[in-house]
Design an enzyme around this catalytic site. Structure first.
Site, PDB file in Angstrom:
ATOM      1  NE  ARG A   1      -2.565  10.587  -0.617  1.00 40.92           N
ATOM      2  CZ  ARG A   1      -3.314   9.573  -0.186  1.00 40.92           C
ATOM      3  NH1 ARG A   1      -4.066   9.711   0.893  1.00 40.92           N
ATOM      4  NH2 ARG A   1      -3.331   8.417  -0.820  1.00 40.92           N
TER       5      ARG A   1
ATOM      6  NE  ARG B   1      -0.531  15.066  -3.119  1.00 42.50           N
ATOM      7  CZ  ARG B   1      -0.795  13.773  -3.039  1.00 42.50           C
ATOM      8  NH1 ARG B   1       0.087  12.946  -2.500  1.00 42.50           N
ATOM      9  NH2 ARG B   1      -1.945  13.300  -3.479  1.00 42.50           N
TER      10      ARG B   1
ATOM     11  CD  GLN C   1       2.337   5.239  -8.253  1.00 42.05           C
ATOM     12  OE1 GLN C   1       2.717   5.855  -9.234  1.00 42.05           O
ATOM     13  NE2 GLN C   1       1.359   5.661  -7.475  1.00 42.05           N
TER      14      GLN C   1
ATOM     15  CG  ASP D   1       0.880   8.940  -0.758  1.00 40.52           C
ATOM     16  OD1 ASP D   1       1.518   9.571  -1.621  1.00 40.52           O
ATOM     17  OD2 ASP D   1       0.377   7.819  -0.970  1.00 40.52           O
TER      18      ASP D   1
ATOM     19  NE  ARG E   1       0.753  11.600 -10.639  1.00 39.45           N
ATOM     20  CZ  ARG E   1       0.356  10.762  -9.676  1.00 39.45           C
ATOM     21  NH1 ARG E   1      -0.912  10.425  -9.565  1.00 39.45           N
ATOM     22  NH2 ARG E   1       1.238  10.272  -8.836  1.00 39.45           N
TER      23      ARG E   1
ATOM     24  CB  SER F   1       8.640   5.293  -7.739  1.00 43.36           C
ATOM     25  OG  SER F   1       7.367   4.907  -8.217  1.00 43.36           O
TER      26      SER F   1
ATOM     27  CB  SER G   1      -1.078   0.824  -1.570  1.00 48.76           C
ATOM     28  OG  SER G   1      -0.668   2.147  -1.684  1.00 48.76           O
TER      29      SER G   1
ATOM     30  NE  ARG H   1       1.295  -2.637  -4.278  1.00 45.06           N
ATOM     31  CZ  ARG H   1       1.288  -1.309  -4.475  1.00 45.06           C
ATOM     32  NH1 ARG H   1       0.133  -0.641  -4.381  1.00 45.06           N
ATOM     33  NH2 ARG H   1       2.388  -0.652  -4.759  1.00 45.06           N
TER      34      ARG H   1
HETATM   35  C1  S3P Z   1       1.782   4.110  -4.209  1.00 46.49           C
HETATM   36  C2  S3P Z   1       3.057   4.591  -4.273  1.00 46.49           C
HETATM   37  C3  S3P Z   1       3.404   6.016  -4.093  1.00 46.49           C
HETATM   38  C4  S3P Z   1       2.266   6.814  -3.490  1.00 46.49           C
HETATM   39  C5  S3P Z   1       0.937   6.449  -4.102  1.00 46.49           C
HETATM   40  C6  S3P Z   1       0.641   4.982  -3.905  1.00 46.49           C
HETATM   41  C7  S3P Z   1       1.552   2.678  -4.428  1.00 46.49           C
HETATM   42  O1  S3P Z   1       3.726   6.580  -5.359  1.00 46.49           O
HETATM   43  O2  S3P Z   1       2.511   8.190  -3.607  1.00 46.49           O
HETATM   44  O3  S3P Z   1      -0.105   7.212  -3.527  1.00 46.49           O
HETATM   45  O4  S3P Z   1       0.453   2.185  -4.095  1.00 46.49           O
HETATM   46  O5  S3P Z   1       2.471   2.002  -4.919  1.00 46.49           O
HETATM   47  P1  S3P Z   1       5.216   6.467  -5.949  1.00 46.49           P
HETATM   48  O6  S3P Z   1       5.530   5.069  -6.061  1.00 46.49           O
HETATM   49  O7  S3P Z   1       5.188   7.126  -7.289  1.00 46.49           O
HETATM   50  O8  S3P Z   1       6.067   7.212  -4.965  1.00 46.49           O
END
Ligand code: S3P
Length: 437
Positions: free
Chosen positions: A392, A347, A167, A316, A121, A165, A22, A26
């Site tokens: 994973r 999952r 993300q 995760d 997705r 989320s 992550s 970024r």
């Molecule tokens: C992540 C957010 C998570 C996680 C992913 C990494 C990120 O997803 O499952 O592996 O780096 O922001 P979600 O935001 O969809 O939950």
């Protein structure tokens, strides 16, 4: 690519694990938008982050790797060039969702694609808030490809995250850097806060209000970002596989060095301790992304009902948690975890399949699972496991195999390269017998 893994015990040693995925994404994204050169140390050189690097190279950003130190010459918030072909995000949901926030604000057209897993997705979760900000973004019935047309300007929104989320939150935060007015984002379950932390590291102003059960972020548009240097810690999500290995293999004693212990990421640690795990954090270092060395010793685990507040902070690590539950005394219950169905694979289903092959009784529900542990001396079937092409699922099942009767084949493991390219070597370092074919 498949793994053949033999049952094992007496795992010993000190290991380091690759950089946090992550934080790596970024750091590439913000460095590319800064004005000048940022250096990144400890970047995860997995397929997902390499895809992000290629995406920015395709938009004119110079990125040089000198012995693992990445220099990124950012061109400023408005300095990206129109890509000459569709941008390919491979397997990476994080990268495509975060970059959509930036691409929605550019004065060029872009098409965003990915591999077959990413193509199935959900993307409506980002299309909806970005459209609300004035972006011209379309999807294929809520999935890839995404097509983004040039926009003159974005405007701010007040956005209550409908799903937990990071993300989606980060996508809106990145778009907000270009949007007129102050964007407000509210989240009910607090998700990982690496974007907030990295905005602070790059000097981007934002206001965060935390109360008991919610968090509000406000931020406005900016003109420029100054470059900075970033040192990336080990990924707790990758460390999780070796925490599991240390706990479930008799006579084991492992030290996992320099792992990120950001409090929005370590739900698994709390859950495992609740199950009776002997895990110590030593050499803790306070920083914007705190770190520690994690010491793990073999432990007898007992089943628990997982506190639903922990789910977002161990999303995760659920495959790891399910294997721990399978080898515990008693029953483990997980609820409120429907998001697991939207990951690199479904999952909940993939782990239910893995548990069935291992001979572990369980009841699968729409938003969770009930696992009847085989006990702390339990033995899993020697079998074949379908990883569903999910890194994973492959790694959690591989580690679970250490408690099989004899040996286990894990099928379709190529995507382990997305997050943990040297997984097999790290296994071997602590005495795990694993071969890839
Ligand atoms: C992540 C957010 C998570 C996680 C992913 C990494 C990120 O997803 O499952 O592996 O780096 O922001 P979600 O935001 O969809 O939950």
């Amino acid at each position: 690519m498949n793994f053949l893994i033999k049952s094992g015990q007496g795992l010993k040693g000190e290991i380091t694990i690759p950089g946090d995925k992550s934080i790596s994404h970024r750091s590439i994204i913000l460095s590319s938008l800064a004005e000048g050169t940022s250096k990144i140390y400890g970047l995860l050189e997995g397929a997902d982050c390499l895809a992000t690097i290629e995406v920015f190279r395709n938009m004119g950003i110079k990125i040089v790797n000198e012995e693992g130190v990445y220099s990124i010459e950012g061109n400023g918030l408005r300095g990206l060039e129109a890509p000459q072909k569709p941008l390919d995000f491979g397997n990476s949901g994080t990268s495509i969702r975060l970059c959509s926030g930036i691409l929605s604000a550019q004065n060029f057209q872009s098409t965003l694609v990915g591999d077959s897993s990413l193509s199935s997705r959900p993307m409506q979760r980002i299309v909806e808030p970005l459209t609300g900000m004035g972006a011209k973004i379309t999807s294929n019935n809520g999935t890839l490809p995404l097509n983004i047309s040039p926009t003159d300007s974005l405007h701010s929104i007040d956005y209550l995250l409908p799903v937990a989320s990071a993300q989606v939150k980060s996508c809106v935060m990145l778009a907000a850097l270009y949007a007129e007015g102050v964007t407000k984002i509210e989240e009910g379950s607090v998700t990982r806060d690496h974007t907030e932390n990295m905005f602070k590291q790059f000097g981007i102003p934002l206001n965060i209000e935390n109360s008991y059960s919610k968090k509000c972020i406000s931020l406005g548009n900016i003109n420029s970002i100054n470059p900075t240097n970033i040192d990336i810690c080990g990924d707790f999500s990758s460390a999780a596989f070796f925490i599991l290995a240390g706990l479930i293999c008799p006579k084991s004693d492992l030290l996992i060095k320099n792992v990120g212990i950001n409090k929005t990421r370590i739900g698994l640690l709390h859950a495992l301790r609740h199950m009776g795990a002997n895990i110590q954090l030593i050499n803790q270092k306070e920083s914007i992304e705190p770190t520690a060395d994690i010491s793990v010793k073999s432990s007898n685990l007992k089943g628990i009902t997982l506190n639903t507040d922990l789910v977002a902070n161990m999303i995760d690590e659920m495959p790891v948690f399910f294997i721990a539950a399978a080898l515990s005394d008693g029953v483990t219950i997980v609820k409120d975890a429907k998001e697991l169905r939207t990951k690199e694979s479904d999952r909940l289903q993939a782990m239910a399949d893995s548990l069935s092959s291992f001979g572990v009784k369980h009841e699968l529900e729409e938003d969770g699972i009930k696992i009847y542990g085989l006990g702390s001396k339990g033995v899993l079937n020697s079998t074949n496991i379908n990883s569903h092409g999910d890194h994973r699922i492959a790694m959690a099942s591989a580690i679970g195999s250490l408690r099989s009767e004899n040996e286990v084949n894990i099928l379709d493991c190529i995507n382990v390269n997305t997050s943990f390219p040297n997984f097999v070597d790290t296994c071997k370092e602590i005495g795990i017998e694993i071969e890839q074919s």
